[in-house]
Design a protein around this motif. Sequence first.
Motif, PDB file in Angstrom:
ATOM      1  N   TYR A 123      71.916 -10.148 -32.957  1.00 54.98           N
ATOM      2  CA  TYR A 123      73.115  -9.488 -33.472  1.00 54.98           C
ATOM      3  C   TYR A 123      73.880 -10.348 -34.488  1.00 54.98           C
ATOM      4  O   TYR A 123      75.104 -10.341 -34.530  1.00 54.98           O
ATOM      5  CB  TYR A 123      74.058  -9.120 -32.325  1.00 54.98           C
ATOM      6  N   ILE A 125      74.060 -13.686 -34.757  1.00 55.25           N
ATOM      7  CA  ILE A 125      74.438 -15.050 -34.390  1.00 55.25           C
ATOM      8  C   ILE A 125      73.588 -16.016 -35.218  1.00 55.25           C
ATOM      9  O   ILE A 125      72.362 -15.908 -35.242  1.00 55.25           O
ATOM     10  CB  ILE A 125      74.226 -15.311 -32.885  1.00 55.25           C
ATOM     11  N   LYS A 244      81.545  -4.220 -29.875  1.00 51.45           N
ATOM     12  CA  LYS A 244      81.144  -5.164 -30.914  1.00 51.45           C
ATOM     13  C   LYS A 244      80.907  -6.537 -30.283  1.00 51.45           C
ATOM     14  O   LYS A 244      81.477  -6.861 -29.256  1.00 51.45           O
ATOM     15  CB  LYS A 244      82.232  -5.272 -31.985  1.00 51.45           C
ATOM     16  N   SER A 245      80.073  -7.333 -30.935  1.00 48.06           N
ATOM     17  CA  SER A 245      79.778  -8.695 -30.450  1.00 48.06           C
ATOM     18  C   SER A 245      79.299  -8.674 -29.000  1.00 48.06           C
ATOM     19  O   SER A 245      79.748  -9.472 -28.168  1.00 48.06           O
ATOM     20  CB  SER A 245      81.020  -9.591 -30.588  1.00 48.06           C
ATOM     21  N   SER A 248      78.211 -11.989 -27.140  1.00 56.22           N
ATOM     22  CA  SER A 248      79.324 -12.891 -26.820  1.00 56.22           C
ATOM     23  C   SER A 248      80.209 -12.315 -25.723  1.00 56.22           C
ATOM     24  O   SER A 248      80.714 -13.051 -24.870  1.00 56.22           O
ATOM     25  CB  SER A 248      80.160 -13.172 -28.072  1.00 56.22           C
ATOM     26  N   GLN A 316      86.604  -8.864 -29.595  1.00 62.43           N
ATOM     27  CA  GLN A 316      85.226  -8.530 -29.961  1.00 62.43           C
ATOM     28  C   GLN A 316      85.041  -8.335 -31.457  1.00 62.43           C
ATOM     29  O   GLN A 316      83.939  -8.524 -31.992  1.00 62.43           O
ATOM     30  CB  GLN A 316      84.768  -7.277 -29.216  1.00 62.43           C
ATOM     31  N   GLY A 319      83.588 -11.234 -34.411  1.00 61.71           N
ATOM     32  CA  GLY A 319      82.181 -11.608 -34.623  1.00 61.71           C
ATOM     33  C   GLY A 319      81.642 -12.476 -33.506  1.00 61.71           C
ATOM     34  O   GLY A 319      82.386 -13.198 -32.840  1.00 61.71           O
ATOM     35  N   ASN A 320      80.325 -12.404 -33.332  1.00 65.07           N
ATOM     36  CA  ASN A 320      79.684 -13.103 -32.218  1.00 65.07           C
ATOM     37  C   ASN A 320      79.916 -14.605 -32.224  1.00 65.07           C
ATOM     38  O   ASN A 320      80.294 -15.189 -31.213  1.00 65.07           O
ATOM     39  CB  ASN A 320      78.174 -12.825 -32.237  1.00 65.07           C
ATOM     40  N   TYR A 322      82.139 -16.570 -33.832  1.00 67.45           N
ATOM     41  CA  TYR A 322      83.531 -17.000 -33.648  1.00 67.45           C
ATOM     42  C   TYR A 322      84.012 -16.739 -32.224  1.00 67.45           C
ATOM     43  O   TYR A 322      84.747 -17.548 -31.643  1.00 67.45           O
ATOM     44  CB  TYR A 322      84.444 -16.307 -34.661  1.00 67.45           C
ATOM     45  N   LEU A 323      83.579 -15.618 -31.667  1.00 69.70           N
ATOM     46  CA  LEU A 323      83.986 -15.310 -30.286  1.00 69.70           C
ATOM     47  C   LEU A 323      83.391 -16.316 -29.311  1.00 69.70           C
ATOM     48  O   LEU A 323      84.076 -16.767 -28.382  1.00 69.70           O
ATOM     49  CB  LEU A 323      83.558 -13.892 -29.918  1.00 69.70           C
TER      50      LEU A 323
END
Length: 358
Positions: A123, A125, A244-245, A248, A316, A319-320, A322-323
């Motif tokens: 996704y 990452i 989303k994300s 994460s 969420q 983004g993956n 940053y989360l």
Amino acid sequence: MYDVILSFITAFALTFLAIPSIINVAIKKGLTDEPGERRAHTTTTPSLGGIGIFAGMIFSIILWTPFNYFGDLQYILCAFIIIFLIGAKDDIDPMDPGRKFLGQIFAAGILVFKANVKITSLYGIFGIYAINEYVGIALSIFTIIVIINAFNLIDGINGLSGSIGTLISVLLGSWFFLIDRLEIAIVAFSLAGSLVAFLKYNVSPAKIFMGDTGSLLLGLVASILTIQFIELHQDLGDSPYFIKSAPSVAIGILILPLFDTLRVFTMRILKGRSPFQPDRNHIHHLLLDSGLTHMQSTGVLVLVNILFIFMAVQLQGIGNLYLLMVIFSIAIILTSLLFLYARQQRIKKSSLKSKAKS
């Protein structure tokens, strides 16, 4: 809806009724967990609670899963049986870690190759989306093994594994029900029903522990729910239940077992020790050393896990990657503060003992 509710009730009832008999047999046969230096309990306690959890969950899944939904569930049940046999053997007569690990790989292989419980995308990452099939297989087996053992490692104080397992299975089970994946929802709620019944006997003073039978099974189910949660987002499109994300957010849901495992393994390696050498540096041990009781520690950790889930869902959209950074940064800060406080409390207790002796 009724199948999901009935699966929870059935699993709860069977486990609730089975555990008293398991306790009696375990005591008569001496199948108990003894207190020790690394143990958080102080009394001899039966350790076969996982048998009751397994029985309630399996019976409920088979009884309430509609035939047209059964699909790949037969392979998932096969993996459950493999993990159950490994855990039961280890609880009754401790196994060689190598053989135990091979058994886990076998169960993970059944899930990946036969039940199609497999990661196919990251996704975005590190800029990676679709991944090579062989990389996906290796990553999936690795993920399953990590989650299985993460739950095994946090099973150190009364009520913790059962409470975290209930939280995760109810949360993800509800999501699977909402997207009409009834067969996975029934697996999740059957586990939740068994865990709630088990917790009746596991809260302080604990009458029984789930043992490896329960913790390994719990980790296996959590790994299935987590991977399927991540993967099914590829087919949701404009669904109102799209998150989303997803990878994460999944890590946020599993933050306690995953982060605690990563943390203790890292600390052991930095000290020049084997990452598999047991110690008393888990987060639940730090809470006990800080002066909390078993149930207070469990309550704190469940609440913190809920807060991480809420935070992951709310953030969420960032983004993956940053989360993930936010989740792990906060986890590191909180555990560092706890570690410092627990060390102060240990020093204070040691000082008081020295004064009392003198």
